[in-house]
Design an enzyme around this catalytic site. Structure first.
Site, PDB file in Angstrom:
ATOM      1  N   THR A 166     -42.017   4.537  -3.206  1.00  0.00           N
ATOM      2  CA  THR A 166     -40.789   5.145  -2.693  1.00  0.00           C
ATOM      3  C   THR A 166     -39.959   4.150  -1.890  1.00  0.00           C
ATOM      4  O   THR A 166     -38.747   4.016  -2.088  1.00  0.00           O
ATOM      5  CB  THR A 166     -41.124   6.377  -1.828  1.00  0.00           C
ATOM      6  OG1 THR A 166     -41.778   7.357  -2.632  1.00  0.00           O
ATOM      7  CG2 THR A 166     -39.865   6.986  -1.235  1.00  0.00           C
ATOM      8  N   THR A 214     -20.017  -1.176   8.262  1.00  0.00           N
ATOM      9  CA  THR A 214     -20.362   0.241   8.184  1.00  0.00           C
ATOM     10  C   THR A 214     -19.955   0.801   6.820  1.00  0.00           C
ATOM     11  O   THR A 214     -20.711   1.510   6.161  1.00  0.00           O
ATOM     12  CB  THR A 214     -19.676   1.027   9.313  1.00  0.00           C
ATOM     13  OG1 THR A 214     -20.079   0.481  10.574  1.00  0.00           O
ATOM     14  CG2 THR A 214     -20.063   2.490   9.258  1.00  0.00           C
ATOM     15  N   TYR A 217       0.861  -1.192   0.000  1.00  0.00           N
ATOM     16  CA  TYR A 217       0.000   0.000   0.000  1.00  0.00           C
ATOM     17  C   TYR A 217       0.891   1.234   0.000  1.00  0.00           C
ATOM     18  O   TYR A 217       1.848   1.316   0.775  1.00  0.00           O
ATOM     19  CB  TYR A 217      -0.862  -0.040   1.263  1.00  0.00           C
ATOM     20  CG  TYR A 217      -2.195   0.655   1.187  1.00  0.00           C
ATOM     21  CD1 TYR A 217      -3.119   0.346   0.197  1.00  0.00           C
ATOM     22  CD2 TYR A 217      -2.582   1.579   2.165  1.00  0.00           C
ATOM     23  CE1 TYR A 217      -4.364   0.945   0.163  1.00  0.00           C
ATOM     24  CE2 TYR A 217      -3.822   2.187   2.151  1.00  0.00           C
ATOM     25  CZ  TYR A 217      -4.711   1.864   1.135  1.00  0.00           C
ATOM     26  OH  TYR A 217      -5.952   2.465   1.111  1.00  0.00           O
ATOM     27  N   ASP A 240      -8.485  -2.671  10.782  1.00  0.00           N
ATOM     28  CA  ASP A 240      -9.376  -3.790  10.497  1.00  0.00           C
ATOM     29  C   ASP A 240      -8.984  -4.483   9.193  1.00  0.00           C
ATOM     30  O   ASP A 240      -9.050  -5.712   9.082  1.00  0.00           O
ATOM     31  CB  ASP A 240     -10.836  -3.332  10.449  1.00  0.00           C
ATOM     32  CG  ASP A 240     -11.059  -2.130   9.528  1.00  0.00           C
ATOM     33  OD1 ASP A 240     -10.089  -1.411   9.228  1.00  0.00           O
ATOM     34  OD2 ASP A 240     -12.205  -1.918   9.113  1.00  0.00           O
TER      35      ASP A 240
END
Length: 242
Positions: free
Chosen positions: A172, A120, A87, A96
């Protein structure tokens, strides 16, 4: 025995491992951590070591309790890991994600692996057959998408997650379910196909809080494992013990 703690954005996951096997697990709010730790210490006298990763924050009182009773390893960017991190900004790589990639090395060493963590956020992490971590992608998770539709518009409601019955929403609510859930499924399937074009022998792992919800709907062959991050943390602890 090892005590493994994953401090996420929404919950804290705590597990007791006997070698590579989970023998006890808990999913609690941050304020319930200390009570849970006390209960675990009473039930499992043989725990010696603990590792925790913190995307959210563990309270000082919780950390003090761990330091008092256990040999504690805090996962950070200087922790020894079983892969080469390519990276370009290694210090910004989520803790994580480091744990997830470590878990892939333990279970699928020297294979091309795509780890998809549906929590999340939805993260995609790729490690090649040389155990080199190359990177991946980050996008909003399911709940974040529902909340964004509600928050950034005047009239759209905040809905609970639901698998749409039809891609064509006729109201909707059904249109929102289609947009969010079908959108996530198409995004994941599309990403998998893009990776497979370059790495045909790809192994795919799906984990995170929404893994079970999504796994049956995805077209690609995957390994669904909601405990994969905990297993990765346990492997890092073992890797730094020897």
């Amino acid at each position: 025995m090892n005590l493994i703690i994953d401090v996420g954005n929404s919950f804290v996951k705590i597990a007791v491992f006997q070698k590579d096997k989970i023998i006890s697990s808990h999913k609690v709010k941050n304020k319930e951590v200390l009570k849970t730790l006390r209960g675990i210490r009473k039930a499992h006298k043989n725990i010696k070591k603990v590792i925790f990763s913190s995307v959210g924050k563990l309270r000082k009182i919780d950390i003090a309790y761990l330091d008092k009773y256990y040999d504690t390893l805090v996962l950070n960017h200087e922790t020894r890991v079983p892969f080469t991190n390519l990276y370009s900004t290694p210090k910004t790589l989520g803790i994580d994600r480091i744990a997830l990639v470590s878990g892939s090395v333990q279970q699928f060493s020297n294979k091309n692996v795509l780890i998809i963590d549906a929590g999340t956020c939805i993260t995609f992490d790729f490690i090649n057959n040389k155990n080199e971590y190359l990177g991946g992608a980050i996008s909003p998770g399911i709940r974040m998408r529902y909340k964004a539709l509600h928050h950034f518009t005047a009239n759209l409601p905040l809905l609970e997650t639901k698998m749409p019955e039809n891609i064509v929403g006729d109201a909707t609510a059904t249109a929102m379910h289609s947009g969010v859930v079908e959108g996530v499924l198409l995004e994941i399937d599309g990403a998998i196909q893009e990776y497979k074009l370059k790495y045909p022998d790809l192994t795919i792992i799906l984990t995170g809080g929404d893994a079970n919800f999504l796994s049956k709907q995805l077209k690609s062959s995957i390994f669904a494992n909601s405990n994969f991050l905990l297993e990765g943390l346990n492997f890092i602890l073992q890797y730094n013990t020897h």
